[in-house]
Design a protein around this motif. Structure first.
Motif, mmCIF file in Angstrom:
data_model
loop_
_atom_site.group_PDB
_atom_site.id
_atom_site.type_symbol
_atom_site.label_atom_id
_atom_site.label_comp_id
_atom_site.label_asym_id
_atom_site.label_seq_id
_atom_site.Cartn_x
_atom_site.Cartn_y
_atom_site.Cartn_z
ATOM 1 N N GLY A 104 1.742 6.421 -7.174
ATOM 2 C CA GLY A 104 0.598 7.151 -7.703
ATOM 3 C C GLY A 104 -0.503 6.291 -8.290
ATOM 4 O O GLY A 104 -1.341 6.791 -9.056
ATOM 5 N N TYR A 105 -0.534 5.020 -7.953
ATOM 6 C CA TYR A 105 -1.631 4.176 -8.416
ATOM 7 C C TYR A 105 -2.927 4.600 -7.735
ATOM 8 O O TYR A 105 -2.921 5.006 -6.569
ATOM 9 N N ASP A 136 0.827 -1.207 0.000
ATOM 10 C CA ASP A 136 0.000 0.000 0.000
ATOM 11 C C ASP A 136 0.865 1.263 0.000
ATOM 12 O O ASP A 136 0.538 2.244 -0.676
ATOM 13 N N ASP A 137 1.971 1.253 0.739
ATOM 14 C CA ASP A 137 2.901 2.390 0.727
ATOM 15 C C ASP A 137 3.471 2.596 -0.677
ATOM 16 O O ASP A 137 3.585 3.730 -1.156
ATOM 17 N N LEU A 138 3.833 1.491 -1.318
ATOM 18 C CA LEU A 138 4.357 1.562 -2.680
ATOM 19 C C LEU A 138 3.313 2.128 -3.643
ATOM 20 O O LEU A 138 3.629 2.955 -4.496
ATOM 21 N N ILE A 139 2.080 1.688 -3.500
ATOM 22 C CA ILE A 139 0.990 2.162 -4.358
ATOM 23 C C ILE A 139 0.858 3.678 -4.253
ATOM 24 O O ILE A 139 0.726 4.379 -5.261
ATOM 25 N N VAL A 140 0.909 4.199 -3.035
ATOM 26 C CA VAL A 140 0.802 5.642 -2.823
ATOM 27 C C VAL A 140 1.991 6.358 -3.459
ATOM 28 O O VAL A 140 1.826 7.354 -4.182
ATOM 29 N N LYS A 141 3.214 5.856 -3.226
ATOM 30 C CA LYS A 141 4.423 6.491 -3.764
ATOM 31 C C LYS A 141 4.437 6.503 -5.287
ATOM 32 O O LYS A 141 4.910 7.444 -5.908
ATOM 33 N N GLU A 155 -4.980 -1.815 -10.001
ATOM 34 C CA GLU A 155 -4.129 -1.329 -11.089
ATOM 35 C C GLU A 155 -2.663 -1.661 -10.826
ATOM 36 O O GLU A 155 -1.927 -2.024 -11.741
ATOM 37 N N ALA A 156 -2.241 -1.590 -9.575
ATOM 38 C CA ALA A 156 -0.860 -1.940 -9.237
ATOM 39 C C ALA A 156 -0.599 -3.421 -9.502
ATOM 40 O O ALA A 156 0.445 -3.783 -10.051
ATOM 41 N N ILE A 157 -1.531 -4.271 -9.146
ATOM 42 C CA ILE A 157 -1.373 -5.710 -9.379
ATOM 43 C C ILE A 157 -1.380 -6.010 -10.873
ATOM 44 O O ILE A 157 -0.582 -6.810 -11.359
ATOM 45 N N ARG A 158 -2.247 -5.332 -11.626
ATOM 46 C CA ARG A 158 -2.259 -5.530 -13.086
ATOM 47 C C ARG A 158 -0.896 -5.168 -13.679
ATOM 48 O O ARG A 158 -0.384 -5.866 -14.550
ATOM 49 N N ASP A 159 -0.302 -4.068 -13.195
ATOM 50 C CA ASP A 159 1.018 -3.678 -13.692
ATOM 51 C C ASP A 159 2.083 -4.707 -13.357
ATOM 52 O O ASP A 159 2.956 -4.996 -14.179
ATOM 53 N N LEU A 160 2.041 -5.258 -12.140
ATOM 54 C CA LEU A 160 3.001 -6.299 -11.759
ATOM 55 C C LEU A 160 2.876 -7.509 -12.686
ATOM 56 O O LEU A 160 3.882 -8.074 -13.128
#
Length: 141
Positions: A29-30, A22-27, A35-40
């Motif tokens: 800009g997801y 979740d910290d990574l998602i915020v940093k 959307e973050a999981i789709r990108d991974l």
């Protein structure tokens, strides 16, 4: 199954891992976890494409070198001509009096693209080089 259907599924993970994610998602800009999981997942699929030697891929080769090294610019240029069908575009920047930066946009079979990148990056006089991989996008959704 249609490519436009969204499928929902659950993921179980350790709470600390989720907090870090979740910290990574915020940093990054997801807007959400999905959307973050789709990108991974897309990143892993692109890496898979690059392992298939015959797959058409795209990417960039970035080089930093001292243009005062005798014959280096000509040799790098000659290598590019040897693989001319892979190069879509090049950009050459004078970083300072001694150092140049070249960014070469490539598209072709994964094996040949890796091969020319290794030859350029490994050439005597190149201070730093990096191959950045991506996809042509044809097989990604």
């Amino acid at each position: 199954m249609s490519k436009n259907n969204l499928i929902r599924f659950g993921i179980s993970m350790n709470e600390d891992l989720l907090e870090n994610f979740d910290d990574l998602i915020v940093k990054k800009g997801y807007s959400n976890r999905s959307e973050a999981i789709r990108d991974l997942i897309r990143n892993r699929l692109v890496e898979k494409e690059w392992k298939d030697n015959e797959k058409e891929v795209a990417g960039t080769i970035t080089l930093v070198y001292d243009h005062h090294v005798r014959g280096l610019s000509g040799e790098l240029n000659e290598l590019q001509h040897d693989y001319h069908d892979l190069f879509l575009s090049t950009m050459h920047v004078h970083l300072d009096h001694n150092n140049c930066l070249e960014v070469l946009v490539v598209k072709g079979k994964a094996r040949e693209t890796r091969e020319v990148a290794e030859k350029l990056i490994g050439h005597k006089g190149v201070k730093h080089g990096k191959l950045t991989i991506t996809s042509t996008g044809k097989d990604l959704t």
